[in-house]
Design a protein around this motif. Structure first.
Motif, PDB file in Angstrom:
ATOM      1  N   LYS A  95       0.807  -1.218   0.000  1.00 56.45           N
ATOM      2  CA  LYS A  95       0.000   0.000   0.000  1.00 56.45           C
ATOM      3  C   LYS A  95       0.840   1.267   0.000  1.00 56.45           C
ATOM      4  CE  LYS A  95      -3.424  -2.809   0.212  1.00 56.45           C
ATOM      5  NZ  LYS A  95      -4.122  -3.150  -1.068  1.00 56.45           N
ATOM      6  N   LYS A 139       2.731   1.435  -5.258  1.00 52.46           N
ATOM      7  CA  LYS A 139       1.549   1.921  -5.975  1.00 52.46           C
ATOM      8  C   LYS A 139       1.912   2.713  -7.220  1.00 52.46           C
ATOM      9  CE  LYS A 139      -2.269   2.835  -3.867  1.00 52.46           C
ATOM     10  NZ  LYS A 139      -3.315   3.426  -2.998  1.00 52.46           N
ATOM     11  N   HIS A 184       1.760  -0.537  -9.271  1.00 51.33           N
ATOM     12  CA  HIS A 184       0.404  -1.087  -9.256  1.00 51.33           C
ATOM     13  C   HIS A 184      -0.499  -0.088  -8.534  1.00 51.33           C
ATOM     14  CE1 HIS A 184      -3.006  -3.649  -9.041  1.00 51.33           C
ATOM     15  NE2 HIS A 184      -2.357  -4.761  -9.355  1.00 51.33           N
ATOM     16  N   PRO A 185      -1.274   0.694  -9.260  1.00 47.95           N
ATOM     17  CA  PRO A 185      -2.067   1.758  -8.652  1.00 47.95           C
ATOM     18  C   PRO A 185      -3.037   1.280  -7.576  1.00 47.95           C
ATOM     19  CG  PRO A 185      -2.006   2.018 -11.034  1.00 47.95           C
ATOM     20  CD  PRO A 185      -1.403   0.680 -10.730  1.00 47.95           C
ATOM     21  N   PHE A 186      -3.407  -0.020  -7.607  1.00 53.34           N
ATOM     22  CA  PHE A 186      -4.377  -0.542  -6.651  1.00 53.34           C
ATOM     23  C   PHE A 186      -3.720  -1.281  -5.488  1.00 53.34           C
ATOM     24  CE2 PHE A 186      -6.332  -0.393 -10.892  1.00 53.34           C
ATOM     25  CZ  PHE A 186      -7.294   0.585 -10.641  1.00 53.34           C
ATOM     26  N   GLY A 187      -2.384  -1.247  -5.453  1.00 55.15           N
ATOM     27  CA  GLY A 187      -1.670  -1.808  -4.318  1.00 55.15           C
ATOM     28  C   GLY A 187      -1.820  -3.300  -4.160  1.00 55.15           C
ATOM     29  N   GLN A 188      -1.714  -4.028  -5.259  1.00 51.01           N
ATOM     30  CA  GLN A 188      -1.858  -5.482  -5.223  1.00 51.01           C
ATOM     31  C   GLN A 188      -0.627  -6.139  -5.849  1.00 51.01           C
ATOM     32  OE1 GLN A 188      -5.592  -5.839  -7.370  1.00 51.01           O
ATOM     33  NE2 GLN A 188      -6.780  -5.659  -5.490  1.00 51.01           N
ATOM     34  N   THR A 216       3.186  -7.694  -9.915  1.00 56.13           N
ATOM     35  CA  THR A 216       3.641  -6.729 -10.905  1.00 56.13           C
ATOM     36  C   THR A 216       4.815  -7.338 -11.649  1.00 56.13           C
ATOM     37  OG1 THR A 216       5.157  -5.661  -9.338  1.00 56.13           O
ATOM     38  CG2 THR A 216       2.929  -4.737  -9.531  1.00 56.13           C
ATOM     39  N   GLU A 265      -1.561  -6.336 -13.404  1.00 55.26           N
ATOM     40  CA  GLU A 265      -2.636  -7.205 -13.880  1.00 55.26           C
ATOM     41  C   GLU A 265      -2.047  -8.470 -14.507  1.00 55.26           C
ATOM     42  OE1 GLU A 265      -5.799  -7.217 -13.345  1.00 55.26           O
ATOM     43  OE2 GLU A 265      -5.878  -5.260 -12.363  1.00 55.26           O
TER      44      GLU A 265
END
Length: 217
Positions: free
Chosen positions: A46, A51, A54-58, A61, A71
């Motif tokens: 996070k 981020k 990975h903009p959604f912090g998952q 990558t 994704e």
């Protein structure tokens, strides 16, 4: 330089091969490309540094030279584009394989994933049983259609492809629910995929991370 992928420092799947970095590991093993793994805690995922990738912090990558991707499906398509062996060369077959990549992610995975986490996030809610039945009914219909399409074929589009990597990683979440077991050809399909040496290497690499995290606890 080898590409770098990110993965859970302590995977919530407890080493069962469900975390989505498994898809990348498997694909890279299939095409014989070495890779590095950067492990992240939930807190680190996070933070701004991650981020930015990975903009959604998952996870996962993928970083390669100046390229950063997120994704798992998009990353898998990039790997398949760059290295032969994961997509057919004939244009029509290639297009069909990509179609099945999207089907695995957009049609099959959403209700399967929701069912896999339902008890954890909604198990104490009054609508739990009704929600569970809705998801199971939806999945049963999808599996019946998938089973009818696959028939006696070994893979979704001729030879093994990136579409099978995505589809199998989705279907494995249903093992033991009784839903997948209704269709013997889908059970054989997942078994066939798990027998591939590249899958075994990827699974053991992911499992080793979980076991190391347990040892450090």
């Amino acid at each position: 330089m080898n590409p770098v992928i990110t993965a859970f420092e302590r995977s919530p799947d407890r080493g069962r091969g469900h975390a989505r970095d498994m898809r990348l590991r498997w694909a890279l093993e299939e095409v014989g490309v070495g890779y590095e793994t950067r492990l992240l805690s939930f807190e680190a995922m996070k933070q701004p540094a991650h981020k930015r990738i990975h903009p959604f912090g998952q996870i996962p990558t993928y970083e390669e030279d100046s390229l950063s991707l997120f994704e798992s499906g998009a990353i898998l398509l990039h790997i398949a584009d760059r290295h032969p062996g994961l997509l057919p060369t004939e244009p029509g077959a290639r297009a069909r394989a990509i179609t099945w990549m999207f089907a695995a992610l957009n049609t099959i995975e959403p209700p399967v994933f929701d069912l896999s986490i339902l008890k954890i996030v909604e198990g104490d809610r009054p609508w739990y049983e009704e929600r569970k039945k809705v998801l199971e009914t939806r999945i049963e219909t999808l599996l019946a259609n998938l089973s009818a399409y696959l028939g006696t074929d070994e893979w979704l589009v001729g030879s093994f492809s990136a579409a099978d990597i995505l589809m199998v990683t989705v279907l494995r979440r249903l093992i033991g629910t009784g839903l997948l077991e209704t269709h013997s050809n889908l059970v054989s399909y997942t078994d066939r995929a798990e027998a591939r040496p590249a899958w075994k290497r990827a699974f053991m690499a992911q499992l080793a991370v979980f076991e190391a995290s347990q040892s450090a606890s």
